[in-house]
Write a protein that holds these residues in place. Structure first.
Motif, PDB file in Angstrom:
ATOM      1  N   ASP A  48       0.820  -1.202   0.000  1.00  0.00           N
ATOM      2  CA  ASP A  48       0.000   0.000   0.000  1.00  0.00           C
ATOM      3  C   ASP A  48       0.855   1.254   0.000  1.00  0.00           C
ATOM      4  N   ARG A  49       0.441   2.197  -0.805  1.00  0.00           N
ATOM      5  CA  ARG A  49       1.236   3.402  -0.980  1.00  0.00           C
ATOM      6  C   ARG A  49       0.384   4.661  -0.921  1.00  0.00           C
ATOM      7  N   HIS A  50       1.025   5.748  -0.490  1.00  0.00           N
ATOM      8  CA  HIS A  50       0.396   7.062  -0.510  1.00  0.00           C
ATOM      9  C   HIS A  50       1.287   7.984  -1.311  1.00  0.00           C
ATOM     10  N   VAL A  51       0.757   8.523  -2.371  1.00  0.00           N
ATOM     11  CA  VAL A  51       1.594   9.390  -3.198  1.00  0.00           C
ATOM     12  C   VAL A  51       0.876  10.664  -3.604  1.00  0.00           C
ATOM     13  N   SER A  52       1.654  11.683  -3.814  1.00  0.00           N
ATOM     14  CA  SER A  52       1.149  12.873  -4.487  1.00  0.00           C
ATOM     15  C   SER A  52       1.591  12.754  -5.938  1.00  0.00           C
ATOM     16  N   ALA A  53       0.941  13.468  -6.823  1.00  0.00           N
ATOM     17  CA  ALA A  53       1.276  13.406  -8.247  1.00  0.00           C
ATOM     18  C   ALA A  53       2.745  13.779  -8.453  1.00  0.00           C
ATOM     19  N   GLU A  54       3.099  14.856  -7.826  1.00  0.00           N
ATOM     20  CA  GLU A  54       4.471  15.361  -7.929  1.00  0.00           C
ATOM     21  C   GLU A  54       5.489  14.284  -7.504  1.00  0.00           C
ATOM     22  N   ALA A  55       5.223  13.650  -6.373  1.00  0.00           N
ATOM     23  CA  ALA A  55       6.139  12.636  -5.852  1.00  0.00           C
ATOM     24  C   ALA A  55       6.212  11.434  -6.785  1.00  0.00           C
ATOM     25  N   HIS A  57       5.661  11.422  -9.925  1.00  0.00           N
ATOM     26  CA  HIS A  57       6.373  11.849 -11.114  1.00  0.00           C
ATOM     27  C   HIS A  57       7.879  11.773 -10.888  1.00  0.00           C
ATOM     28  N   ALA A  58       8.321  12.267  -9.761  1.00  0.00           N
ATOM     29  CA  ALA A  58       9.747  12.212  -9.423  1.00  0.00           C
ATOM     30  C   ALA A  58      10.224  10.763  -9.407  1.00  0.00           C
ATOM     31  N   GLU A  59       9.400   9.899  -8.847  1.00  0.00           N
ATOM     32  CA  GLU A  59       9.766   8.490  -8.721  1.00  0.00           C
ATOM     33  C   GLU A  59       9.913   7.814 -10.067  1.00  0.00           C
ATOM     34  N   VAL A  60       8.963   8.073 -10.933  1.00  0.00           N
ATOM     35  CA  VAL A  60       8.982   7.389 -12.220  1.00  0.00           C
ATOM     36  C   VAL A  60      10.161   7.876 -13.056  1.00  0.00           C
ATOM     37  N   GLU A  61      10.496   9.156 -12.901  1.00  0.00           N
ATOM     38  CA  GLU A  61      11.657   9.684 -13.609  1.00  0.00           C
ATOM     39  C   GLU A  61      12.931   9.058 -13.052  1.00  0.00           C
ATOM     40  N   ALA A  62      12.968   8.969 -11.724  1.00  0.00           N
ATOM     41  CA  ALA A  62      14.128   8.365 -11.061  1.00  0.00           C
ATOM     42  C   ALA A  62      14.300   6.920 -11.501  1.00  0.00           C
ATOM     43  N   GLY A  64      13.898   5.916 -14.331  1.00  0.00           N
ATOM     44  CA  GLY A  64      14.407   5.887 -15.692  1.00  0.00           C
ATOM     45  C   GLY A  64      13.368   5.953 -16.787  1.00  0.00           C
ATOM     46  N   GLU A  65      12.086   5.996 -16.400  1.00  0.00           N
ATOM     47  CA  GLU A  65      11.041   6.127 -17.407  1.00  0.00           C
ATOM     48  C   GLU A  65      10.639   7.584 -17.498  1.00  0.00           C
ATOM     49  N   SER A  66      10.515   8.071 -18.700  1.00  0.00           N
ATOM     50  CA  SER A  66      10.087   9.459 -18.792  1.00  0.00           C
ATOM     51  C   SER A  66       8.587   9.520 -19.041  1.00  0.00           C
ATOM     52  N   VAL A  67       7.907  10.194 -18.150  1.00  0.00           N
ATOM     53  CA  VAL A  67       6.450  10.355 -18.199  1.00  0.00           C
ATOM     54  C   VAL A  67       6.164  11.801 -17.811  1.00  0.00           C
ATOM     55  N   SER A  68       5.387  12.482 -18.619  1.00  0.00           N
ATOM     56  CA  SER A  68       5.142  13.885 -18.291  1.00  0.00           C
ATOM     57  C   SER A  68       4.250  14.014 -17.060  1.00  0.00           C
ATOM     58  N   LEU A  69       4.391  15.141 -16.385  1.00  0.00           N
ATOM     59  CA  LEU A  69       3.593  15.373 -15.180  1.00  0.00           C
ATOM     60  C   LEU A  69       2.106  15.356 -15.501  1.00  0.00           C
ATOM     61  N   ALA A  70       1.754  15.919 -16.646  1.00  0.00           N
ATOM     62  CA  ALA A  70       0.335  15.924 -17.042  1.00  0.00           C
ATOM     63  C   ALA A  70      -0.180  14.496 -17.155  1.00  0.00           C
ATOM     64  N   THR A  71       0.630  13.621 -17.693  1.00  0.00           N
ATOM     65  CA  THR A  71       0.221  12.224 -17.832  1.00  0.00           C
ATOM     66  C   THR A  71       0.098  11.553 -16.467  1.00  0.00           C
TER      67      THR A  71
END
Lengths: 149, 149
Positions: A48-55, A57-62, A64-71
């Motif tokens: 189980d996880r709690h995330v904000s969109a911003e967080a 987004h940072a994670e997915v970039e970290a 190595g996958e690039s995904v736009s914040l809007a997505t």
DNA sequence: TTACATGCAAACTGTTTGCAAATAT
DNA sequence: ATATTTGCAAACAGTTTGCATGTAA
């Protein structure tokens, strides 16, 4: 926008195979795109996880996958519509999403902006008054706010 | 578990004389300006209220006093710091302030964005788990979300 | 007189949207 | 082939801030 509203999958936590994830998305009426698979892996691949969109987004970039914040935003809302995540109103300044969609409550650590599940069995709320005429209770949120002792 | 910062005076609701209001502000360390008196009258002059900044601004303008939106925000935060109002996290998209600073919970009518107090005596929460090490409970929020039956 | 308060507009944050290009089926 | 999804940048809402002006004590 064609969301299939089906009973949310009782997904098994812990690293999820791409096949399982694909299935999960398919059943939600969502095409298993690279972006949704990457986000889904992060969200559903480890308990189980709690995330904000911003967080997220940072994670997915970290990762190595690039995904736009809007997505990320769009995807979180699609997941929410599909019943795969729940949105929490905790703090006016940002939206939190919870991958645990079952009935449970939260600790919120004010200073850190950190959220933790409270085991669903423990808290009991009673003495609820009747809802006003023509209304019914859709959900009860209990947030236990914590500060440093 | 029912911690409360000492609330600075259970002020009497119902139309409040300018003198009383002036006193109230003075005690909070705030100069009784035209703007603060106008907002204070709306907030504390008629029982318990739930307002958003935007709504309060509309009200004060409708009442014939001109107060800038920025001042409404600033004033609400000053009132909050002084313990005269409480801010509620109900809905990510806007901030609600409650003039009832005592311990109580809320109904929230989702579609209308409307808030109502639940009598403080009625709801009981038990079975609370221990807060994590080094943390203490500052407040427990219970929001009962309502939808059309 | 002087410290505090206000208004304005500009800045900011988190979030949403329109649309052309990319991708899944 | 075609319907869906994406990324981008621009739009947006609510809120905060910097600073010149106004006001309370």
């Amino acid at each position: 926008m064609n969301e299939r509203h089906e009973t949310p999958e009782p997904e098994t936590p812990e690293p999820m195979s791409e096949t399982r994830l694909t299935e999960l998305l398919r059943r939600a009426g969502l095409r298993p795109t690279r972006q949704r698979l990457a986000l889904g892996q992060l969200l559903f691949g480890s308990g189980d996880r709690h995330v904000s969109a911003e967080a997220l987004h940072a994670e997915v970039e970290a990762a190595g996958e690039s995904v736009s914040l809007a997505t990320v935003y769009n995807t979180l809302h699609q997941f929410k519509r599909a019943g795969l995540v729940r949105e929490l109103a905790i703090d006016g300044s940002r939206a939190y999403f919870d991958t645990n969609v079952s009935n449970h409550n939260h600790f919120f650590i004010e200073d850190a902006g950190e959220l933790m599940d409270i085991d669903s069995g423990s808290i009991r709320v009673d003495g609820l008054p009747e809802p006003p005429e023509g209304m019914r209770i859709s959900h009860i949120d209990v947030v236990v706010r914590l500060v440093k002792a």
